[in-house]
Design an enzyme around this catalytic site. Structure first.
Site, PDB file in Angstrom:
ATOM      1  N   LYS A  12       0.859  -1.189   0.000  1.00 25.51           N
ATOM      2  CA  LYS A  12       0.000   0.000   0.000  1.00 25.51           C
ATOM      3  C   LYS A  12       0.893   1.237   0.000  1.00 25.51           C
ATOM      4  O   LYS A  12       1.892   1.282   0.743  1.00 25.51           O
ATOM      5  CB  LYS A  12      -0.881  -0.043   1.252  1.00 25.51           C
ATOM      6  CG  LYS A  12      -1.953   1.023   1.325  1.00 25.51           C
ATOM      7  CD  LYS A  12      -2.825   0.829   2.562  1.00 25.51           C
ATOM      8  CE  LYS A  12      -4.002   1.768   2.628  1.00 25.51           C
ATOM      9  NZ  LYS A  12      -4.869   1.537   3.797  1.00 25.51           N
ATOM     10  N   SER A  30      -9.839   1.344   2.610  1.00 30.75           N
ATOM     11  CA  SER A  30      -8.989   2.144   1.776  1.00 30.75           C
ATOM     12  C   SER A  30      -7.883   1.365   1.059  1.00 30.75           C
ATOM     13  O   SER A  30      -7.316   1.879   0.104  1.00 30.75           O
ATOM     14  CB  SER A  30      -8.323   3.231   2.625  1.00 30.75           C
ATOM     15  OG  SER A  30      -7.476   2.651   3.601  1.00 30.75           O
ATOM     16  N   SER A  58      -9.956  -1.131   6.739  1.00 28.44           N
ATOM     17  CA  SER A  58      -9.364  -0.982   5.404  1.00 28.44           C
ATOM     18  C   SER A  58      -8.569  -2.155   4.870  1.00 28.44           C
ATOM     19  O   SER A  58      -8.168  -2.141   3.711  1.00 28.44           O
ATOM     20  CB  SER A  58      -8.473   0.250   5.372  1.00 28.44           C
ATOM     21  OG  SER A  58      -9.278   1.391   5.272  1.00 28.44           O
TER      22      SER A  58
HETATM   23  N1  GLN Z   1     -13.480   3.719   6.204  1.00 28.62           N
HETATM   24  C1  GLN Z   1     -12.817   4.064   7.412  1.00 28.62           C
HETATM   25  C2  GLN Z   1     -12.360   5.503   7.353  1.00 28.62           C
HETATM   26  O1  GLN Z   1     -12.506   6.118   6.339  1.00 28.62           O
HETATM   27  C3  GLN Z   1     -11.651   3.145   7.674  1.00 28.62           C
HETATM   28  C4  GLN Z   1     -10.470   3.435   6.859  1.00 28.62           C
HETATM   29  C5  GLN Z   1      -9.261   2.638   7.242  1.00 28.62           C
HETATM   30  O2  GLN Z   1      -9.364   1.593   7.858  1.00 28.62           O
HETATM   31  N2  GLN Z   1      -8.116   3.171   6.900  1.00 28.62           N
HETATM   32  O3  GLN Z   1     -11.880   6.037   8.309  1.00 28.62           O
END
Ligand code: GLN
Length: 490
Positions: free
Chosen positions: A78, A153, A177
């Site tokens: 990532k 994400s 994510s």
């Molecule tokens: N969807 C959640 C957020 O936007 C989790 C994102 C993540 O785990 N990085 O905060």
């Protein structure tokens, strides 16, 4: 043999028997990226020459008899993980030109084993989002159906595994994510316990919630990656000083066994969550039966504060983000907009040009909630709720070994379907946020397909530092279900 379809485990076996070389394997994956990544958009950066050079170096090591589990295995990262000398953008314009001078600890561990770092994957900007539509550079499409999102994400990391562009990848999980994109892309994703993996070199989003973990084709591969990435690190004071078990060894021990004696708790509050797709409910019922057939006892448990999880998370995460992202000011890192004649003007321009709309929304919410006079009402209060959520889990784990739920209330939605409505997007995180709030591990394992052919996963959450129970249950489930995870033919 389709080299691109190999799991990490299988690739290791063939590499050790000299039936394939890392160069062949890496080339096969790079060819596939060349052919299809224009459509999928999983990667932000792929450095072919560097990947092939690493593969060649790995083959030389193997020829000399020096090999460890990841020697010559192509892994995607990532683009929130620092890679020395390789652009690390966090999918943000503000870091569009940022080249770190050091490797994240997890990256250093991969390099030490002579793994092949095949590329940096797309994400929601600074990991804020659930669909990978918030990247400043491109959207990523779901390899199973390109009109749909891959989740987020870590959507690029999940899509790269599903589309067979790499053998496995690393993602990060602050509120789901890793698990949610894994579920939407039909692959396995594991968020380890808070503190299990060093976060040195991970660009912070919300420091009390962030964790790095694997996204893989199967559960055994996730265990292999856990063996590599876990462990205390003097460079990260939040990394836990606990023993790291042999995760793959533990699975081997269970291989012949059933899951007899294990108890899975199903939270009664989760069944009442609004907006659960009937296909997800049907998948979940089938999953429970499969586990029962393996000897798992399903018990009803209660997580009474479930209804406050989304609200509390969406205060805590933006508060921490607003503080963490203050460092991107056009002075210390990345892109600067305009010359700094007037410092305040320069900050303003840099931040408003450099950050996308979702990141700005979080910074504003976080700054507001932390400001004098509001702290107690928001951050303070959300932290108290968080303690209640943790206590819910401690009580629930008196009754079961792991907690079972869907990963997401619906299969992957369509691209653009939720972008205009941040609240709906936030609500879709209902099943994954709690594990981060409580610091416990969670795994997402493929569990079926919707009528439209979109994958859906189940989540198992475990006690602190008990990833082994999750891997064991996930492994048994995966074998019993024997889902056709023949990945999409692009
Ligand atoms: N969807 C959640 C957020 O936007 C989790 C994102 C993540 O785990 N990085 O905060």
């Amino acid at each position: 043999m389709d080299l691109h379809a190999l799991t990490i485990g299988k690739a290791r076996e063939l590499l050790s028997q000299s039936k394939i070389s890392s160069v062949e394997l890496t080339r096969a994956l790079l060819d596939r990226i060349d052919l299809y990544d224009d459509r999928i958009g999983a990667f932000i950066t792929v450095d072919k020459e560097a990947a092939l050079a690493q593969a060649l170096a790995a083959d030389e090591q193997i020829a000399k008899g020096n090999q460890t589990p990841f020697t010559g295995i192509p892994i995607a990262l990532k683009d929130l993980l620092c890679t020395r000398g390789v652009k690390t953008t966090c999918a943000s314009k503000i870091l569009g030109n940022f080249v770190p001078q050091y490797d994240a600890t997890v990256v250093a561990k991969l390099k030490k084993e002579n793994a092949v770092l095949i590329g940096k994957t797309n994400l929601d900007e600074f990991a804020m989002g659930s669909s990978t539509e918030n990247s400043a550079f491109k959207i990523t499409r779901n390899p199973w159906n390109e009109d749909h999102v891959p989740g987020g994400s870590s959507g690029g990391s999940a899509a790269a595994v599903a589309a067979q562009f790499c053998c496995g990848s690393l993602g990060t999980d602050t509120g789901g994510s890793i698990r949610q994109p894994a579920s939407h892309c039909g692959v396995v994703g594991l968020k380890p316990t808070y503190g299990r993996v060093s976060r040195f070199g991970l660009v912070s989003y919300a420091s009390s919630l962030d964790q790095i973990g694997p996204i893989t084709r199967d559960v055994r591969d996730a265990a292999m990656m856990m063996n590599l990435i876990c462990g205390n690190d003097p460079k990260d004071s939040t990394s836990a000083k606990v023993d790291v078990p042999d995760f793959t060894g533990a699975l081997n021990q269970f291989e012949a066994n059933s899951l007899k004696g294990m108890k899975a708790g199903v939270p009664k509050e989760y069944l009442g969550v609004e907006g659960i797709d009937p296909e997800v409910s049907a998948m979940f019922d089938r999953a429970k039966k499969v586990l029962e057939s393996l000897g798992v006892e399903i018990v009803e448990i209660s997580l009474p504060h479930t209804q406050y999880v989304v609200a509390a998370y969406y205060i805590i995460a933006p508060c921490e983000a607003s503080s963490n992202l203050a460092r991107f000011d056009g002075v210390r890192y990345g892109v600067r907009d305009s010359e700094p004649d007037d410092l305040i003007e320069m900050y303003k321009k840099t931040k408003s040009q450099g950050f996308g709309p979702e990141v700005q929304r979080r910074i504003i919410i976080g700054t507001y909630a932390l400001s004098a006079g509001y702290y107690d009402a928001y951050y303070g209060r959300a932290s108290q709720v968080r303690t209640l959520i943790m206590e819910d889990f401690s009580k629930a784990f008196e009754q079961c070994d792991f907690i079972l739920s869907p990963v997401a209330p619906t299969p992957a939605f369509k691209i653009g379907e939720n972008t205009g409505d941040p609240l709906t997007m936030y609500l879709s995180d209902i099943f994954t946020l709690s594990a981060n709030m409580a610091g416990i591990p969670g795994i997402s394992v493929p569990a079926g397909f919707s009528a439209k052919g979109l994958p859906m996963g189940i989540q198992m959450m475990g006690k602190h530092f008990d990833e082994i129970s999750l891997l064991r249950a996930g492994f048994g489930f995966e074998r019993a279900l024997d889902l056709k995870t023949d990945f999409p033919v692009l």
